[in-house]
Design a protein around this motif. Structure first.
Motif, PDB file in Angstrom:
ATOM      1  N   ASP A  65      -9.078  92.982 119.605  1.00  0.00           N
ATOM      2  CA  ASP A  65      -8.224  92.860 120.678  1.00  0.00           C
ATOM      3  C   ASP A  65      -7.897  93.963 121.651  1.00  0.00           C
ATOM      4  O   ASP A  65      -7.170  93.748 122.436  1.00  0.00           O
ATOM      5  CB  ASP A  65      -6.876  92.488 119.968  1.00  0.00           C
ATOM      6  N   GLY A  66      -8.554  95.052 121.285  1.00  0.00           N
ATOM      7  CA  GLY A  66      -8.387  96.186 122.098  1.00  0.00           C
ATOM      8  C   GLY A  66      -8.900  97.323 121.573  1.00  0.00           C
ATOM      9  O   GLY A  66      -9.482  97.474 120.535  1.00  0.00           O
ATOM     10  N   LEU A  67      -9.096  98.486 122.402  1.00  0.00           N
ATOM     11  CA  LEU A  67      -9.826  99.686 122.295  1.00  0.00           C
ATOM     12  C   LEU A  67      -9.159 100.985 122.523  1.00  0.00           C
ATOM     13  O   LEU A  67      -8.612 101.038 123.527  1.00  0.00           O
ATOM     14  CB  LEU A  67     -11.063  99.577 122.936  1.00  0.00           C
ATOM     15  N   HIS A 265     -10.771  92.275 128.305  1.00  0.00           N
ATOM     16  CA  HIS A 265     -10.499  93.315 127.484  1.00  0.00           C
ATOM     17  C   HIS A 265      -9.818  94.618 128.065  1.00  0.00           C
ATOM     18  O   HIS A 265      -9.441  94.531 129.392  1.00  0.00           O
ATOM     19  CB  HIS A 265     -12.093  94.101 127.065  1.00  0.00           C
ATOM     20  N   ALA A 266      -9.370  95.475 127.178  1.00  0.00           N
ATOM     21  CA  ALA A 266      -8.561  96.719 127.967  1.00  0.00           C
ATOM     22  C   ALA A 266      -8.798  97.866 126.874  1.00  0.00           C
ATOM     23  O   ALA A 266      -8.951  97.649 125.545  1.00  0.00           O
ATOM     24  CB  ALA A 266      -7.128  96.590 127.763  1.00  0.00           C
ATOM     25  N   HIS A 300      -1.617  93.600 125.593  1.00  0.00           N
ATOM     26  CA  HIS A 300      -1.823  92.520 124.606  1.00  0.00           C
ATOM     27  C   HIS A 300      -0.733  91.643 124.799  1.00  0.00           C
ATOM     28  O   HIS A 300      -1.063  90.224 124.679  1.00  0.00           O
ATOM     29  CB  HIS A 300      -2.292  93.240 123.511  1.00  0.00           C
ATOM     30  N   GLY A 301       0.411  92.317 124.686  1.00  0.00           N
ATOM     31  CA  GLY A 301       1.882  91.277 124.408  1.00  0.00           C
ATOM     32  C   GLY A 301       1.687  90.342 125.757  1.00  0.00           C
ATOM     33  O   GLY A 301       2.239  89.137 125.497  1.00  0.00           O
ATOM     34  N   GLU A 302       1.493  90.999 126.756  1.00  0.00           N
ATOM     35  CA  GLU A 302       1.558  89.966 128.036  1.00  0.00           C
ATOM     36  C   GLU A 302       0.618  88.900 127.896  1.00  0.00           C
ATOM     37  O   GLU A 302       0.685  87.933 128.088  1.00  0.00           O
ATOM     38  CB  GLU A 302       1.391  90.780 129.240  1.00  0.00           C
ATOM     39  N   ARG A 308       6.733  90.873 121.232  1.00  0.00           N
ATOM     40  CA  ARG A 308       7.121  91.973 120.272  1.00  0.00           C
ATOM     41  C   ARG A 308       6.118  93.166 120.477  1.00  0.00           C
ATOM     42  O   ARG A 308       6.623  94.508 120.509  1.00  0.00           O
ATOM     43  CB  ARG A 308       6.885  91.448 118.986  1.00  0.00           C
ATOM     44  N   TYR A 309       5.108  92.765 121.233  1.00  0.00           N
ATOM     45  CA  TYR A 309       4.205  94.016 121.590  1.00  0.00           C
ATOM     46  C   TYR A 309       4.634  94.845 122.766  1.00  0.00           C
ATOM     47  O   TYR A 309       4.464  95.842 122.748  1.00  0.00           O
ATOM     48  CB  TYR A 309       2.675  93.469 121.812  1.00  0.00           C
TER      49      TYR A 309
END
Length: 353
Positions: A65-67, A265-266, A300-302, A308-309
């Motif tokens: 989900d992220g890096l 991705h981000a 990730h929350g958006e 909550r993120y």
């Protein structure tokens, strides 16, 4: 949320350890269920796997989900045929991370020499003058004779459009002011197109105030009156230089967050280098990577619709601000703490809230 963590070289492992400590507290407090998967990158990976980016790592990152990428010794990696891949360029290009979002702000307790300000530089990340990312094959710099070098810059309509819209969307969430930085008086075709496309994109956002500034004049304006700016959009090299300048104006390059964003991705990445001269001394400022990671959580929350993120990201930013205001920080920003202790202070404040 599954996050791949790549600590990097030099001070990278130290500031990454401080960052993951903050993340674990955030995960527990906000029930984020973070799963951190760590892999070597840079020199550690080169020694273990014969390549700075090990085979198969890209697939692992794409499935996550992220890096989080710690700073790497980019200047050391010159020959891809020997496995010396530039990790930052590799992931930016492979994941099509076209926007580099670089906030810069001052903090209470650490007044800026130029007054308080809060701005964001949105930098195009995939083309421009960067020789390693503007050609399908080969390099954008050519040695014509031993005494003549030609450097090519690529500017495309599609890349201008997507960075323009990314900057406009961000400006609409902030103070609704967009500044386009360019050199269209000299680079009439390339920067002329960039400027025209940014202005055209901005028309789709009612209430957005738009101005433009020549890049040389921008350097003068931003060191004289940075609080006049909100969101700044620029091509790759101009944005790279400007974002380092604005981070330093906030008090230290070690305070500047950096998020590389694409459609799917981000990658959170410290805004500075690996600083091998201070590696292992417990003096590096971990805030840049911590702030970058907060940006990753907010993204990730958006993207997922899980508020909550975003709340966790805001709480981390608040904990950083409180730590700096209380002087619980590293020496470069007026504190007396080492890297690990500064990270622990932020984690403690986050947990107490």
């Amino acid at each position: 949320m599954h996050i791949v963590v790549l600590p990097g070289d030099g001070i990278g492992p130290e500031i990454t350890a401080a960052t993951t400590g903050v993340l674990r507290v955030a995960s527990e407090r906000f029930q984020l269920n973070l799963r951190l998967e760590e892999h070597p990158i840079g020199h550690a990976s080169l020694k273990q796997f014969g390549a700075t980016v090990q085979p198969g790592l890209l697939d692992v990152v794409r499935a996550a989900d992220g890096l989080i990428l710690g700073p790497t010794a980019t200047f050391d990696f010159k020959d891809e045929a020997r496995g010396e891949i530039n990790p930052s360029r590799y992931f930016r290009k492979s994941l099509d991370l076209f926007a580099n979002v670089r906030p810069a702000r001052t903090y209470a307790g650490r007044p800026g020499r130029l007054g308080d300000f809060d701005l964001v530089v949105v930098r195009e990340n995939t083309e421009g003058f960067y020789a390693d990312r503007n050609m399908e094959q080969g390099n954008g710099e050519m040695l014509v004779t031993p005494d003549v070098v030609i450097s090519l810059r690529r500017i495309t309509r599609s890349c201008c459009e997507r960075i323009a819209h990314a900057a406009c969307r961000l400006a609409m969430k902030r103070r609704k002011h967009l500044t386009i930085v360019h050199k269209a008086n000299v680079l009439k075709i390339g920067d002329g197109m960039f400027l025209a496309i940014c202005r055209e994109a901005a028309r789709a956002y009612p209430g957005l105030e738009v101005d433009d500034v020549l890049v040389d004049a921008m350097m003068a304006h931003v060191v004289r009156n940075p609080d006049r700016f909100d969101v700044v959009v620029a091509t790759n090299m101009f944005g790279d230089i400007l974002s380092d300048l604005t981070a330093e104006l906030s008090g230290s390059l070690g305070l500047g967050g950096s998020l590389n964003v694409g459609d799917r991705h981000a990658m959170a990445q410290a805004a500075h280098g690996s600083a091998p001269d201070i590696a292992g001394q417990d003096v590096a400022n971990p805030v840049s990577l911590i702030q970058s990671t907060a940006l990753l959580l907010a993204w990730h929350g958006e993207k997922s619709g899980a508020v909550r993120y975003e709340e966790a990201a805001s709480a981390i930013e608040g904990a950083v601000a409180k730590a700096i205001a209380e002087g619980r920080a590293t020496r470069d920003v007026g504190g007396r703490l080492g890297t690990i202790a500064a990270g622990a202070a932020i984690a403690e404040i986050l947990q107490a809230k």
